[in-house]
Design a protein around this motif. Structure first.
Motif, PDB file in Angstrom:
ATOM      1  N   ASP A   1      43.475  39.095  50.042  1.00  0.00           N
ATOM      2  CA  ASP A   1      42.809  40.005  49.322  1.00  0.00           C
ATOM      3  C   ASP A   1      41.215  39.649  49.212  1.00  0.00           C
ATOM      4  O   ASP A   1      41.048  38.603  48.933  1.00  0.00           O
ATOM      5  N   PHE A   2      40.449  40.592  49.824  1.00  0.00           N
ATOM      6  CA  PHE A   2      39.125  40.307  49.904  1.00  0.00           C
ATOM      7  C   PHE A   2      38.370  41.159  48.983  1.00  0.00           C
ATOM      8  O   PHE A   2      37.268  41.145  48.664  1.00  0.00           O
ATOM      9  N   VAL A   3      39.181  41.663  47.798  1.00  0.00           N
ATOM     10  CA  VAL A   3      38.573  42.502  46.785  1.00  0.00           C
ATOM     11  C   VAL A   3      38.732  41.773  45.484  1.00  0.00           C
ATOM     12  O   VAL A   3      37.868  41.596  44.536  1.00  0.00           O
ATOM     13  N   SER A   4      39.932  41.236  45.252  1.00  0.00           N
ATOM     14  CA  SER A   4      40.245  40.492  43.825  1.00  0.00           C
ATOM     15  C   SER A   4      41.055  39.023  44.128  1.00  0.00           C
ATOM     16  O   SER A   4      40.606  38.708  45.498  1.00  0.00           O
ATOM     17  N   ASP A   5      41.995  38.907  43.240  1.00  0.00           N
ATOM     18  CA  ASP A   5      42.444  37.547  43.384  1.00  0.00           C
ATOM     19  C   ASP A   5      44.098  37.809  43.712  1.00  0.00           C
ATOM     20  O   ASP A   5      44.802  36.835  43.436  1.00  0.00           O
ATOM     21  N   SER A   6      44.503  38.824  44.446  1.00  0.00           N
ATOM     22  CA  SER A   6      45.921  39.112  44.748  1.00  0.00           C
ATOM     23  C   SER A   6      46.354  38.557  45.894  1.00  0.00           C
ATOM     24  O   SER A   6      45.495  38.003  46.880  1.00  0.00           O
ATOM     25  N   ASP A   7      47.520  38.795  46.425  1.00  0.00           N
ATOM     26  CA  ASP A   7      47.594  38.416  47.624  1.00  0.00           C
ATOM     27  C   ASP A   7      47.950  39.625  48.616  1.00  0.00           C
ATOM     28  O   ASP A   7      48.469  39.351  49.688  1.00  0.00           O
TER      29      ASP A   7
ATOM     30  N   PRO B   1      40.771  34.663  52.390  1.00  0.00           N
ATOM     31  CA  PRO B   1      40.222  35.642  52.038  1.00  0.00           C
ATOM     32  C   PRO B   1      40.037  35.931  50.455  1.00  0.00           C
ATOM     33  O   PRO B   1      40.989  35.175  49.532  1.00  0.00           O
ATOM     34  N   ALA B   2      39.008  36.364  49.954  1.00  0.00           N
ATOM     35  CA  ALA B   2      38.500  36.212  48.754  1.00  0.00           C
ATOM     36  C   ALA B   2      37.089  37.263  48.539  1.00  0.00           C
ATOM     37  O   ALA B   2      36.681  37.443  49.707  1.00  0.00           O
ATOM     38  N   PRO B   3      36.924  37.728  47.652  1.00  0.00           N
ATOM     39  CA  PRO B   3      35.520  38.588  47.329  1.00  0.00           C
ATOM     40  C   PRO B   3      34.513  37.699  47.653  1.00  0.00           C
ATOM     41  O   PRO B   3      34.418  36.515  47.279  1.00  0.00           O
ATOM     42  N   LEU B   4      33.426  38.247  48.184  1.00  0.00           N
ATOM     43  CA  LEU B   4      32.309  37.577  48.385  1.00  0.00           C
ATOM     44  C   LEU B   4      31.350  37.193  47.158  1.00  0.00           C
ATOM     45  O   LEU B   4      30.851  36.296  47.048  1.00  0.00           O
ATOM     46  N   GLU B   5      31.793  38.061  45.952  1.00  0.00           N
ATOM     47  CA  GLU B   5      31.182  37.603  44.998  1.00  0.00           C
ATOM     48  C   GLU B   5      31.950  38.091  43.818  1.00  0.00           C
ATOM     49  O   GLU B   5      32.922  38.846  44.125  1.00  0.00           O
ATOM     50  N   PRO B   6      32.129  37.662  42.417  1.00  0.00           N
ATOM     51  CA  PRO B   6      32.947  38.038  41.353  1.00  0.00           C
ATOM     52  C   PRO B   6      32.843  39.644  41.335  1.00  0.00           C
ATOM     53  O   PRO B   6      32.092  40.321  41.372  1.00  0.00           O
ATOM     54  N   THR B   7      34.194  39.980  41.153  1.00  0.00           N
ATOM     55  CA  THR B   7      34.501  41.616  40.789  1.00  0.00           C
ATOM     56  C   THR B   7      35.384  41.873  39.629  1.00  0.00           C
ATOM     57  O   THR B   7      35.866  40.925  39.294  1.00  0.00           O
ATOM     58  N   GLU B   8      35.256  42.890  39.556  1.00  0.00           N
ATOM     59  CA  GLU B   8      36.364  43.470  38.251  1.00  0.00           C
ATOM     60  C   GLU B   8      36.611  44.838  38.414  1.00  0.00           C
ATOM     61  O   GLU B   8      35.899  45.620  39.077  1.00  0.00           O
ATOM     62  N   GLN B   9      37.912  45.306  37.971  1.00  0.00           N
ATOM     63  CA  GLN B   9      38.265  46.452  38.001  1.00  0.00           C
ATOM     64  C   GLN B   9      37.565  47.243  36.733  1.00  0.00           C
ATOM     65  O   GLN B   9      37.458  46.931  35.489  1.00  0.00           O
ATOM     66  N   GLN B  10      36.961  48.373  37.276  1.00  0.00           N
ATOM     67  CA  GLN B  10      36.126  49.382  36.276  1.00  0.00           C
ATOM     68  C   GLN B  10      36.525  50.680  36.026  1.00  0.00           C
ATOM     69  O   GLN B  10      36.186  51.423  35.283  1.00  0.00           O
ATOM     70  N   THR B  11      37.807  51.105  36.835  1.00  0.00           N
ATOM     71  CA  THR B  11      38.375  52.269  36.365  1.00  0.00           C
ATOM     72  C   THR B  11      39.886  52.053  36.576  1.00  0.00           C
ATOM     73  O   THR B  11      40.320  51.204  36.938  1.00  0.00           O
TER      74      THR B  11
ATOM     75  N   ALA C   1      38.354  51.162  42.787  1.00  0.00           N
ATOM     76  CA  ALA C   1      38.401  50.909  41.286  1.00  0.00           C
ATOM     77  C   ALA C   1      37.709  49.612  40.999  1.00  0.00           C
ATOM     78  O   ALA C   1      37.499  49.395  39.856  1.00  0.00           O
ATOM     79  N   TYR C   2      37.274  48.649  42.070  1.00  0.00           N
ATOM     80  CA  TYR C   2      36.706  47.549  41.648  1.00  0.00           C
ATOM     81  C   TYR C   2      35.145  47.644  42.206  1.00  0.00           C
ATOM     82  O   TYR C   2      34.499  48.286  42.857  1.00  0.00           O
ATOM     83  N   LYS C   3      34.399  46.928  41.360  1.00  0.00           N
ATOM     84  CA  LYS C   3      33.021  46.677  41.560  1.00  0.00           C
ATOM     85  C   LYS C   3      32.493  45.234  41.385  1.00  0.00           C
ATOM     86  O   LYS C   3      33.199  44.441  40.441  1.00  0.00           O
ATOM     87  N   THR C   4      31.474  44.986  41.797  1.00  0.00           N
ATOM     88  CA  THR C   4      30.900  43.568  41.375  1.00  0.00           C
ATOM     89  C   THR C   4      30.601  43.276  39.848  1.00  0.00           C
ATOM     90  O   THR C   4      30.028  44.159  39.287  1.00  0.00           O
ATOM     91  N   LYS C   5      30.900  42.339  39.298  1.00  0.00           N
ATOM     92  CA  LYS C   5      30.364  41.973  37.893  1.00  0.00           C
ATOM     93  C   LYS C   5      29.055  42.222  37.583  1.00  0.00           C
ATOM     94  O   LYS C   5      28.629  42.814  36.364  1.00  0.00           O
ATOM     95  N   GLU C   6      28.165  42.129  38.504  1.00  0.00           N
ATOM     96  CA  GLU C   6      26.650  42.139  38.291  1.00  0.00           C
ATOM     97  C   GLU C   6      26.257  43.114  39.481  1.00  0.00           C
ATOM     98  O   GLU C   6      25.851  42.459  40.473  1.00  0.00           O
ATOM     99  N   SER C   7      26.389  44.322  39.517  1.00  0.00           N
ATOM    100  CA  SER C   7      25.853  45.290  40.566  1.00  0.00           C
ATOM    101  C   SER C   7      24.513  44.896  40.905  1.00  0.00           C
ATOM    102  O   SER C   7      23.609  44.956  39.823  1.00  0.00           O
ATOM    103  N   ARG C   8      24.155  44.499  41.987  1.00  0.00           N
ATOM    104  CA  ARG C   8      22.537  44.642  42.540  1.00  0.00           C
ATOM    105  C   ARG C   8      22.247  45.464  43.890  1.00  0.00           C
ATOM    106  O   ARG C   8      22.885  45.144  44.862  1.00  0.00           O
TER     107      ARG C   8
END
Length: 474
Positions: free
Chosen positions: A126-132, A57-67, A176-183
């Motif tokens: 976690d499929f959103v970030s790097d937690s367990d 489990p991991a996000p399909l692309e780099p993400t970051e918390q934005q809120t 609260a998370y989005k991809t670092k480079e929204s496309r």
């Protein structure tokens, strides 16, 4: 704070809406063509993409918390009486038969923060970030987990439905998370306007929950699209079928009517031919038990999305559950909005009441299949009329009845359409043969003797008669 935006509130107080992932821009109902919807078919070959992601489990692309993270609160002083949604289920009576021991309920959601009243919390990834998976920035998943399995406390009247069950948390969505480079629109199934998470990672989370030993899975997320639109939930359908075939009960929120979203048009007719909005994975019946929200009197909540896939209902109004803030030990029952404090409502929180009931049944009747567990829930529910309808399915769940009623192993109608030879009618036995034969022969002999005697007597009778007559010729 940005987490107070209307999108977050709709998601927390309704269901996690993935409509943009399936249907693109929302089209007004008046502009939509009328299309007929049939029950979905499942392509088992679509499972491969979910299985490929489920092991790591991991996000399909780099993400970051934005809120900033959500912070629900508790209003109204100490909770001395059980919340209404809990009280109508009569849990103390149900606990005499089962408390859900030995059951692992997967919460595929926004993660679950540790809480002292969830001592059996297993991280699932976690499929959103790097937690367990034991991080919840949105509060949604922690509220769901509390409804399922929070242990009672002497300090208040709240408790989960199955307090002895274990929770497996898999984070699959966060607003609260989005991809670092929204496309925008670059990846099919991606959500880029209200957070991070998609139907593919949801499918992968289902497969992972099954492979990690879950006996029940709760999905309080709904992906809506307009009837007739091209669906991209093939992997999700294959995943819930994968769970069903491996004897795992999947419970899913029916979805909430949410103006301005892909879940914005109500299904007002009856049956598949009247569907205008499709909700996934709720529509993958019979592999999923879909849950609607009702009011305290059993009537459908005005927020619940109807559909021919609805199985049962639970109260989804004025929800109380565990505090989701890191280090939190208490309860919450409200979220701050721009208009003030708002209650926590929605089918997202009706579904875990049913998932908790499934855990109770599995603990009491471990020999039952997933389908038989769902049948117990639906057959003992209470509706306002006979049968089911597209608003609340079979009606409000009844844990005590589901745990105690004597139900057949198979539905009464099972096998009714299989042709069978009509049995020969049963002939009643007659009297014994020997007495009947003796009586018949005796009767014949008696009649014969009488006939012979009568014949012999005729000449004598004529002679006597002639002696008595006068001689008229003399």
């Amino acid at each position: 704070m940005s987490w107070l935006a209307g999108t977050w509130v709709r998601t927390l107080c309704a269901t996690a809406i993935l409509g943009a992932a399936l249907a693109g821009p929302v089209v007004p109902a008046s502009a939509r063509p009328v299309l007929t919807v049939a029950p979905p078919t499942v392509d088992p070959g679509a499972l491969g993409s979910a299985q490929a992601l489920s092991g790591n489990p991991a996000p399909l692309e780099p993400t970051e918390q934005q809120t900033v993270c959500a912070e629900p609160t508790f209003t109204g002083g100490q909770l001395r009486e059980a919340p209404l949604a809990q009280r109508v289920l009569n849990l103390p009576a149900a606990w005499q038969f089962s408390r859900g021991a030995g059951q692992k309920v997967a919460v595929i959601d926004t993660g679950v923060n540790p809480h002292p009243r969830l001592p059996a919390l297993q991280p699932g990834g976690d499929f959103v970030s790097d937690s367990d998976g034991t991080v919840d920035c949105d509060s949604h998943g922690t509220l769901v987990a509390g409804i399922i399995a929070a242990q009672p406390s002497p300090d208040d009247a709240f408790a989960g439905v199955a307090p002895d069950a274990e929770i497996l948390t898999i984070r699959q969505l966060s607003l609260a998370y989005k991809t670092k480079e929204s496309r925008r629109g670059e990846e099919p199934g991606a959500i880029d306007t209200s957070g991070y998470g998609n139907v593919l990672t949801l499918a992968a989370a289902v497969v992972r929950a099954v492979d990690m030993g879950s006996t029940v899975i709760n999905i309080s997320e709904v992906a809506c699209t307009t009837a007739g639109s091209t669906m991209v939930d093939g992997a999700l359908g294959a995943a819930v079928q994968y769970a069903y075939e491996r004897n795992v009960v999947v419970v899913a929120a029916a979805g909430n009517l949410s103006e301005g979203s892909a879940c914005g048009t109500q299904n007002t007719g009856t049956g598949w031919g009247k569907v205008q909005t499709v909700a996934s994975p709720a529509w993958f019946s019979p592999y999923v038990l879909s849950v609607a929200s009702v009011e305290s009197d059993g009537s459908p909540s005005n927020i619940t999305l109807y559909g021919p896939w609805i199985g049962v209902a639970a109260i989804g109004r004025q929800i109380v559950s565990l505090d989701s803030k890191p280090g939190g030990t208490g309860l919450v029952n409200a979220v701050p909005t721009q208009q003030g404090m708002s209650t926590i409502d929605g089918t997202s929180f009706a579904a875990p009441y049913v998932a908790g009931l499934a855990a109770l049944i599995r603990a009491r009747f471990p020999e039952l299949t997933a389908q038989q567990v769902m049948d117990r829930i639906t057959h003992t529910a209470h509706g306002p009329g006979p049968g089911r309808d597209d608003r609340i399915g079979h009606g409000l769940i009844d844990p005590v009845a589901a745990l105690t009623d004597q139900l057949p192993d198979q539905p009464v109608s099972s096998g009714a359409d299989v042709p069978r030879a009509f049995p020969e009618p049963i002939r009643p036995p007659g009297p014994e043969r020997l007495p009947r034969l003796v009586a018949t022969i005796g009767s014949i002999a008696c009649l014969t003797t009488l006939a012979i005697g009568f014949a012999i007597s005729i000449p004598y009778r004529r002679k006597r008669d002639s002696d008595l007559l006068p001689d008229l010729d003399s």
